[in-house]
Design a protein around this motif. Structure first.
Motif, short mmCIF file in Angstrom:
data_model
loop_
_atom_site.label_atom_id
_atom_site.label_comp_id
_atom_site.label_asym_id
_atom_site.label_seq_id
_atom_site.Cartn_x
_atom_site.Cartn_y
_atom_site.Cartn_z
N PHE A 74 -10.40 7.08 -10.45
CA PHE A 74 -10.04 5.91 -9.86
C PHE A 74 -11.17 5.00 -9.56
N LYS A 117 -8.24 3.50 -4.63
CA LYS A 117 -8.61 4.31 -3.65
C LYS A 117 -8.08 3.89 -2.26
N LEU A 118 -8.84 2.59 -2.04
CA LEU A 118 -8.58 1.87 -0.65
C LEU A 118 -6.88 2.06 -0.43
N ILE A 144 -4.51 3.72 -1.86
CA ILE A 144 -3.83 5.21 -1.80
C ILE A 144 -4.15 5.45 -0.41
N LEU A 145 -5.25 5.29 0.36
CA LEU A 145 -5.44 5.90 1.69
C LEU A 145 -4.76 4.96 2.55
N MET A 146 -4.85 3.52 2.39
CA MET A 146 -3.90 2.86 3.15
C MET A 146 -2.37 3.08 3.28
N ARG A 153 0.89 -0.99 0.01
CA ARG A 153 -0.01 -0.04 -0.04
C ARG A 153 0.84 1.35 -0.06
N GLY A 170 -15.64 -7.44 -2.90
CA GLY A 170 -16.04 -6.35 -1.98
C GLY A 170 -15.43 -6.68 -0.68
N ASP A 171 -15.19 -7.91 -0.13
CA ASP A 171 -14.41 -8.18 0.98
C ASP A 171 -12.99 -8.14 0.92
N SER A 172 -12.33 -7.01 0.89
CA SER A 172 -11.06 -6.71 0.48
C SER A 172 -9.72 -7.34 1.22
N LEU A 189 -12.79 1.86 -6.62
CA LEU A 189 -12.65 1.82 -5.42
C LEU A 189 -11.39 1.24 -5.02
N GLN A 190 -10.75 0.37 -5.78
CA GLN A 190 -9.46 -0.41 -5.18
C GLN A 190 -8.28 0.56 -5.06
#
Lengths: 523, 106
Positions: free
Chosen positions: A381, A386-387, A389-391, A343, A446-448, A383-384
């Motif tokens: 982007f 974005k997830l 980047i934020l993490m 990440r 959906g369950d990352s 969702l994945q």
């Protein structure tokens, strides 16, 4: 025999011997693709369209391929040797730049990007005589294990059962190879993204040693983990494909200056005297149940374990020495460490997408540059990304990085140490590829957290840098392919090919080898 | 278990990451971040020798397998106009952007 069913090795032999032309080989593949692939993935496409088709492609580059095939045939006519991949049709995961073709990373943010140059592994295959059929689908920016996160829908389906995922992130590559759309595909592996879809689709997937193959022209995810590698139907084709692209590259300072052996010759040396290790740490899985918040440990399913033990027995009969109980105690920490390291690297690599230099720019009117960034990235982007980047920003922030990032990098050292110690006593390790066969479409997406844990028996190779190969080893009770996997020391892909080829030879008579993907039964 | 990434902290990260999110996206992303962090906390259970080195990559790059550094020479791109073709908006060989937030000094 139809030309599209041939291996790459056989195609190249026939083309070089003038038994068939590169153009004939190409047309046979294009005709087969027209029969089985269906609609290509596109932005805003219907995920449920044509559920009986493969959908491997994002961009088919038939005209470009016809020019390449004609050029190969002209070389043959002039008495020149086009190279070891003469006339072999290949597909390329759409995370590589290929000059003059859309190179999308399966993301809206790069949907309008046409690459101005060609990635080194692709350029080397083309220089060796390969014909590029086009660009195949993947999880957006490679972020997933099922291909479902692609912005280009519909996504590849598993050719053995269209209700199941092809796996990811190199899902288009694995599906294309399994469905006979091209004998070789170029994929990438950051946590298992070549080997997992290979296992799910019943093909051979190789993650070379980090630094064995140049990353120039690969759109980056985790720069210390990413490895380009081939997906093929046979071990011999994997050896052929790696030999044609490995080696140093002035455009990538991490491409090591290790000589490239003749992998096809090495492959034939057999396993007599080779020490093959089995580790109990690869016969159990640990995963985090997001619903209960509990850490769950359980053995891998019996059918998966048995496929590995049977392979060990066959290799022992071929002269290998099996060493049991090789400790690999840090295996279970591979995914938690990967959650941190990948990440941080992804967040860093994804900052370049800004709506200014290339790719998507918001059509909204904006008052300043900062708003342009936020809207372009927010709209471009999925969702994945974005997830990730934020993490990445969170775990590398100054106040948390010691707790998370530094700790993860130390654990990476321990995972590497497991392999260093194991390879003192064994030549290769034999493990399952994945904890399960391909899961149903929609079953995990959906369950990352659960999605990431599908990679847990593979990601250790990315942390340690060592090479790994997944090889088809039959089918589970529901008829889905399962894979076995070998690890080898740095730059010892030759050992992977020897072990894999010996296993192929030992199982050549088995009934499961005669099965064909369900999607091909009507073609 | 309480969420490590609170709505306030999440908003701060979104700002740093230069992302504009819909409320639905924000809900999903914050939930998944917290789920992933629970998995990451497994790392804390490992007894770690403080002298354990960090590994920024797996393969040790010894001088024997590392390419020599290239000479530090400028190599002009053969066709810069082609690179600019990939940009959303250009003018006279420049990339065009909206107003850059700034303060006038003095």
């Amino acid at each position: 025999m139809s030309l599209h069913t041939l291996t790459a090795l056989e195609i190249a032999r026939q083309v070089r011997a003038r038994e068939v032309s590169a153009s004939e080989v190409l047309e046979a593949h294009l005709a087969h693709i027209a029969r089985v692939d269906g609609l290509p993935g596109r932005l805003g496409g219907d995920p449920n369209a044509e559920p009986d088709k493969v959908h491997a492609f994002i961009t088919l580059t038939a005209d470009r391929a016809r020019k390449q095939a004609a050029a190969i045939d002209a070389k043959i006519a002039a008495g020149e040797d086009p190279g070891p991949l003469a006339g072999v049709p290949v597909t390329v995961k759409d995370i590589f730049c290929v000059e003059g073709t859309p190179s999308t990373a399966a993301s809206k943010i790069l949907a309008n990007f046409t690459a101005p140059y060609t990635a080194t592994p692709v350029a080397r295959w083309e220089a060796a005589g390969a014909v590029v059929l086009g660009k195949v689908n993947l999880d957006e920016f490679t972020f997933g294990s099922s291909n479902e996160s692609s912005a280009f829908q519909p996504v590849p389906r598993n050719p053995w059962n269209p209700n199941h995922v092809a796996g990811g992130s190199s899902g288009g590559s694995a599906a294309a190879v399994a469905a006979l759309e091209g004998p070789i595909s170029l994929g990438t592996d950051t946590a298992g993204s070549i080997r997992l879809p290979a296992a799910y689709c019943g093909v051979v997937g190789l993650k070379p040693t980090y630094g064995r193959v140049s990353r120039y022209g690969l759109i980056a995810f985790g720069s210390s983990l990413d490895c380009p590698g081939p997906l093929t139907r046979t071990v011999a084709d994997s050896a052929l494909a790696l030999g044609a692209m490995a080696g140093p590259d002035p455009h990538d300072s991490t491409a090591a200056t290790v000589p490239v052996p003749d992998y096809l010759a090495e492959m034939e040396k057999g396993v007599h005297g080779l020490k093959i290790g089995l580790s109990p740490d690869y016969f159990r899985i640990t995963y985090f149940d997001s619903k209960t918040g509990e850490l769950v440990e359980q053995p891998v399913p019996e059918v998966i374990k048995q496929s590995v033990l049977e392979a060990a027995q066959k290799l022992a009969q071929a002269g290998a020495e099996i060493i049991e109980n090789v400790p690999m105690p840090h295996t279970r920490y591979g995914i938690p460490a990967y959650f941190v390291i990948s990440r941080v690297e992804a967040a860093s690599n994804l900052h370049r997408y800004d709506g200014v230099k290339y790719g998507y720019r918001t059509p909204d009117s904006v008052e300043d540059l900062r708003t342009l960034y936020r809207k372009s990235r927010g709209q471009g982007f999925g969702l994945q990304p974005k997830l990730r980047i934020l993490m990445g920003m969170y775990v590398s922030a100054a106040q948390y990085s010691e707790q998370y990032y530094a700790r993860a990098l130390k654990i990476r050292s321990l995972i590497r140490r497991d392999f260093d110690q194991a390879f003192h006593s064994v030549d290769v390790l034999l493990t399952p590829s994945t904890p399960t066969a391909a899961f149903p479409i929609g079953g995990v997406y959906g369950d990352s957290v659960l999605m990431q844990y599908a990679d847990q028996l593979l990601v250790t190779a990315n942390h340690a840098g060592v090479p790994g190969i997944s090889i088809p080893a039959g089918f589970d009770e529901s008829g889905l392919p399962i894979g076995i996997h070998f690890f080898a020391p740095d730059f010892r892909e030759d050992l992977l090919f020897r072990a894999g080829y010996a296993y192929e030879q030992a199982t050549v008579q088995e009934a499961w080898r005669n099965r064909n993907p369900a999607m091909l039964s009507n073609s | 278990m309480s969420d490590e990434i609170t709505p306030e902290l999440f908003q701060h990260l979104v700002e740093l990451a230069a992302l504009e999110l819909s409320p639905e996206e924000a809900d999903y992303l914050r939930r998944e971040l917290n789920n992933q962090l629970r998995a990451i906390h497994e790392l804390e259970a490992i007894p770690l020798d403080p002298n354990t080195p960090i590994a920024s990559h797996g393969v040790p790059y010894t001088p024997e397998i590392s390419p020599p550094l290239r000479e530090d020479l400028v190599e002009p791109h053969p066709d810069p106009a082609r690179l600019l073709e990939t940009a959303p908006e250009t003018a006279d060989g420049y990339l065009v952007v909206p107003e850059i937030p700034h303060q006038r000094i003095g």
